[in-house]
Motif scaffolding. Structure first.
Motif, PDB file in Angstrom:
ATOM      1  N   ALA A 230       0.950  -0.878   0.230  1.00  0.00           N
ATOM      2  CA  ALA A 230      -0.061  -0.033  -0.314  1.00  0.00           C
ATOM      3  C   ALA A 230       1.226   1.499  -0.065  1.00  0.00           C
ATOM      4  CB  ALA A 230      -0.749   0.196   0.864  1.00  0.00           C
ATOM      5  N   VAL A 234       1.056   4.173  -3.347  1.00  0.00           N
ATOM      6  CA  VAL A 234      -0.085   5.671  -2.272  1.00  0.00           C
ATOM      7  C   VAL A 234       1.050   6.445  -2.267  1.00  0.00           C
ATOM      8  CG1 VAL A 234      -1.616   6.669  -0.731  1.00  0.00           C
ATOM      9  CG2 VAL A 234      -2.017   4.387  -1.069  1.00  0.00           C
ATOM     10  N   TRP A 235       2.388   6.500  -1.887  1.00  0.00           N
ATOM     11  CA  TRP A 235       3.080   7.001  -1.434  1.00  0.00           C
ATOM     12  C   TRP A 235       4.178   7.643  -2.519  1.00  0.00           C
ATOM     13  CZ3 TRP A 235       0.692   5.384   2.947  1.00  0.00           C
ATOM     14  CH2 TRP A 235       0.035   6.604   3.359  1.00  0.00           C
TER      15      TRP A 235
END
Length: 281
Positions: A230, A234-235
């Motif tokens: 994740a 996401v980042w």
């Protein structure tokens, strides 16, 4: 992906070699220290440690080249390598379901290999670096709490904590842009890697010594795959090939499911002690 699979093979084979060495060393009596001393004198144990080191280097190379979600799923597949090697070298009997789980892991990795794109191009922020250091500290705190529990709750919490620690290592590798000593000393991600990896090793060893191997390993596999994946998406900008996001998600889920079905091989075999997967971060 070749490096990630190579790391999984190294970690899986290291587990079996160390198990063989621990089995051979167990016949001499004495405490844990004497057992370890006898084990490290055997070439199989030393070969296992060498494979752990090589696997870690391959893991770093993979993390610098492909998305974290692909690396995490590939590393979880080391349980399939351990299962197959145990069946051949340790004469551990695999059930039909477990042989099926090995096939499921391979199918999931094949789907991931087809769908995975290149490593995300988004650089990690300073805030994320500090967040990883805080997460490493949280792993230590989780270990302190889990150590007070008993039974399956203890094994699960410590296993999850170990997985989170290994996940911190995975993300931190991506956040380290320069290996120059001055840059490393000022990069929180470098400290997060050391603290997270050390904490993960301690938590997993504790979980395997006094708890269910299957429960602890299942918790570890979940902790080291889902969270880092994740963060990468996401980042850090991890993506799939055009139009193949669905295949990557399916492959990730299939590979993870197969690995969880083989969780008992987190320590192969049980008589070998808590050597199994503790060096795989």
């Amino acid at each position: 992906m070749v490096c990630a699979l190579g790391a999984a093979v190294c970690f899986g084979m290291a587990t079996v070699l160390q198990a063989i060495a621990a089995r051979a060393a167990a016949g001499g009596g004495g405490g844990d220290a004497a057992l370890l001393l006898r084990a490290v004198r055997q070439w199989r144990y030393l070969a296992g440690l060498a494979l752990d080191g090589l696997g870690f280097l391959l893991q770093i190379a993979a993390l610098r080249s492909i998305p974290i979600y692909a690396v995490g799923a590939a590393l979880a597949s080391s349980l399939a390598v351990t299962a197959v090697a145990s069946a051949r070298l340790l004469r551990v009997r695999l059930s039909g379901v477990e042989w099926g789980a090995v096939g499921v892991v391979c199918a999931g990795l094949a789907m991931l290999g087809l769908a995975s794109g290149t490593e995300g191009s988004t650089g990690g922020s300073a805030a994320l670096e500090w967040a990883m250091l805080a997460a490493a500290g949280a792993v230590l705190a989780l270990g302190a709490v889990g150590g007070r529990l008993t039974g399956r709750g203890r094994a699960l919490l410590l296993g999850l904590g170990a997985g989170f620690g290994f996940g911190v290592v995975e993300v931190s590798v991506r956040l380290i842009d320069s290996l120059a000593l001055p840059d490393l000393l000022t990069n929180p991600a470098a400290y997060a890697l050391l603290v997270g990896g050390g904490a993960a090793f301690l938590l997993l060893t504790s979980a395997l010594q006094r708890g269910s191997v299957t429960t602890a390993t299942a918790g570890m596999v979940i902790g080291e795959t889902i969270g880092p994946a994740a963060v990468g998406v996401v980042w850090l900008g991890d993506r799939t090939r055009e139009g193949l996001t669905w295949l990557a998600v399916l492959g990730f889920a299939v590979a993870l499911t197969g690995a969880l079905a083989l969780a008992r091989f987190g320590e192969a075999p049980a008589e070998a002690g808590a050597e199994a997967r503790a060096g795989a971060g």
